[in-house]
Design an enzyme around this catalytic site. Structure first.
Site, short mmCIF file in Angstrom:
data_model
loop_
_atom_site.label_atom_id
_atom_site.label_comp_id
_atom_site.label_asym_id
_atom_site.label_seq_id
_atom_site.Cartn_x
_atom_site.Cartn_y
_atom_site.Cartn_z
N ARG A 1 -16.10 5.61 4.54
CA ARG A 1 -14.92 4.84 4.14
C ARG A 1 -13.98 4.64 5.33
NH1 ARG A 1 -12.02 3.79 -0.65
NH2 ARG A 1 -9.77 3.66 -0.36
N ASP B 1 -11.36 -0.47 -9.26
CA ASP B 1 -11.32 0.77 -10.05
C ASP B 1 -10.21 0.76 -11.09
OD1 ASP B 1 -13.45 1.72 -8.65
OD2 ASP B 1 -12.34 3.23 -7.51
N ALA C 1 -17.87 0.06 -5.27
CA ALA C 1 -17.27 -0.87 -4.32
C ALA C 1 -17.78 -2.28 -4.54
CB ALA C 1 -17.55 -0.42 -2.90
N GLU D 1 0.85 -1.19 0.00
CA GLU D 1 0.00 0.00 0.00
C GLU D 1 0.88 1.24 0.00
OE1 GLU D 1 -2.34 3.08 0.10
OE2 GLU D 1 -3.07 1.08 -0.37
N GLY E 1 -21.36 3.08 -0.76
CA GLY E 1 -22.62 2.36 -0.82
C GLY E 1 -22.39 0.87 -0.94
N TYR F 1 -33.66 15.55 -9.85
CA TYR F 1 -33.46 15.54 -11.30
C TYR F 1 -33.48 16.98 -11.79
CZ TYR F 1 -34.09 10.58 -10.80
OH TYR F 1 -33.93 9.26 -10.42
#
Length: 489
Positions: A111, A305, A318, A37, A51, A213
């Site tokens: 997150r 991603d 996710a 990482e 989500g 919208y």
């Protein structure tokens, strides 16, 4: 820390949602790995809300994470949809039925809360190294060598790029294509967003969601546990900007965009401006989207991603990352079981694993991208079929909404070598029932269409016969009047 000269089955580049998911899968199935990482911790505070939907949660349930996640979340139950004038277009509680009907809810979580939950379940902490970015990748006939920016060199059978939209592993793959590419060839920015979080705000309750919208700028939001509001303000750029030229924004630009929609009605008793006043996070970014052209080489592959970047509007980023990890692991496990016990996978088998994974995930990735683009265009009222389709869906009954939602989830993968929980089996039962109901509806629709076509043909035949008789009558007026045929007629 594991010995630097040790060989692993898989090196994972990236410690976000996809990378940590892979690590947990590998531990569950006894696959040796090493995770790199670039940041100094896996428990990043970057980003806002994530989500989680049933297709992702079913896999996380197999990894023993769902109970911990549910303690930190609350299911979404109510959905408000407004037009640009503040008129309520729809309020639906269909999402509130997900948990009982398909086993898992739709939920939003910070997150910075989700990653620590996942990281706590990692057992082989000695196989994780932070502050280690991939500097180079070299492939040989029997292994791949990954060197990090701090000089660490590791070998493995496979390197997996779970390193995000600016993936170093994908850059390596692109360079090996018959016609080398860059990310600019398939990833672009068509809109910007301010992603934010706000403290609990009167007028929106935990478990509620809203979508507006509206042309050019719009807003969507979700409430999580304790009333925390996760929200996104989208802005149409009206052009596609290559990834390398993606705009960077200031705090002032983020504020200006949020204020432009402050007057927008988001729930019956609340305008967005009140939510924005309570914001604790508000960051403006360009929204990248695209699907990689090349997903693998002989020993390198991408997930999450790095392979498919969708907009937050689709709510599947996710979940698609988790799915891609499951498919890759399924392919790897199938190859391991097919080989002789203890034998290292041959180069040809590794190539086959990566190619099979890429082939299986290419279409779902494209579909996920298209769906997120469709939702984004509809939210911004972009003229075209997407806006019409999404707005038509707002008119669906709960029953029809759930049927379509479950059909969309019906082909989702899971870990084939890890037992499903009772909730996972309920998921499978729900999608089988959805398939049966959809087949019944299609059968009925076909029968109705055939009956209508038959009736139409009969009507046409009768009309044609009547017209023929009228024509004969006009040519033979005596016969038409008396029924007597004239001699010589």
């Amino acid at each position: 820390m594991a010995e630097p000269n040790q060989h692993y089955e898989v090196i994972i580049a990236g410690g976000g949602i996809a990378g940590v998911t892979l690590a947990l899968m590998f531990e569950k199935l006894d696959i040796s790995y090493f995770l790199l990482e670039g940041r100094d911790t896996l428990e990043s505070d970057r980003g806002a809300g994530i989500g989680l939907q049933p297709n992702g949660l079913r896999i996380l349930d197999q990894l023993g994470l769902v109970e911990d996640i549910e303690e930190a979340t609350i299911p979404l139950e109510k959905w408000f949809s407004y037009d640009s004038e503040g008129n309520l277009m729809n309020d639906s509680d269909a999402m509130g039925q997900y948990r009982d009907k398909i086993g898992y809810p739709v939920a939003f979580i910070e997150r910075r809360k989700l990653l620590p939950i996942m990281v706590r379940h990692i057992q082989r902490t000695e196989c994780v190294k932070t502050s280690a970015r991939v500097a180079s990748i070299e492939e040989s006939e029997d292994h791949v060598t990954v060197t990090t920016t701090d000089g660490l060199s590791l070998t493995a059978d496979i390197v997996v790029g779970a390193d995000g939209v600016r993936s170093a592993v994908r850059t390596h793959i692109d360079s090996k294509l018959p016609e080398p590419l860059t990310a600019d060839d398939y990833i672009s920015v068509a809109c910007s967003t301010v992603y934010g979080m706000s403290a609990p705000t009167e007028g929106i309750a935990p478990g509620e969601r809203f979508a507006v919208y509206r042309e050019n700028q719009t807003v969507i939001g979700f409430t999580g546990k304790d009333g925390i509001v996760f929200w996104f303000v989208f802005e149409n750029l009206n052009r596609n900007v290559p990834l390398s030229q993606a705009p960077r924004y200031t705090e002032a630009e983020a504020e200006a965009l949020c204020l432009s929609v402050a007057h927008t009605q988001v729930t019956p008793k609340l305008k967005f401006g009140e939510i924005y006043k309570n914001s604790v996070v508000a960051v403006k970014i360009g929204v990248e989207e695209g699907v990689a052209k090349g997903w693998h080489t002989d020993r390198a592959v991408i997930v999450g991603d790095a392979a498919c970047k969708t907009t937050p509007a689709g709510g599947q980023g996710a979940n698609q990352a988790i799915e891609s990890c499951a498919v890759f692991v399924n392919k790897l496990m199938a190859a391991r079981k097919a080989s002789q016990s203890g034998d290292k996978l041959s180069s040809d088998v590794v190539k086959s694993v990566l190619a099979s994974y890429a082939q299986e995930r290419a279409q779902p990735a494209t579909t996920a991208l298209e769906r997120s683009q469709m939702v984004g265009k509809a939210l911004l009222c972009t003229p075209g079929p997407a806006t019409t389709l999404v707005k038509d869906m707002l008119k669906l009954s709960n029953e029809d909404w759930l049927l379509r939602a479950f059909m969309a989830l019906s082909a989702a993968p899971y870990l084939e070598d890890v037992e499903l929980t009772a909730r996972g089996h309920l998921y499978n039962k729900a999608v089988e029932e959805a398939r049966a109901e959809m087949a019944r509806r299609q059968r009925v629709a076909k029968e109705v269409k055939e009956a209508e076509e038959k009736e139409s043909k009969q009507a046409a035949s009768i009309k044609e016969s009547e017209q023929r008789n009228e024509f004969v009558g006009l040519r033979n007026p005596v016969q038409a009047a008396t029924g007597v045929v004239e001699v010589g007629s």
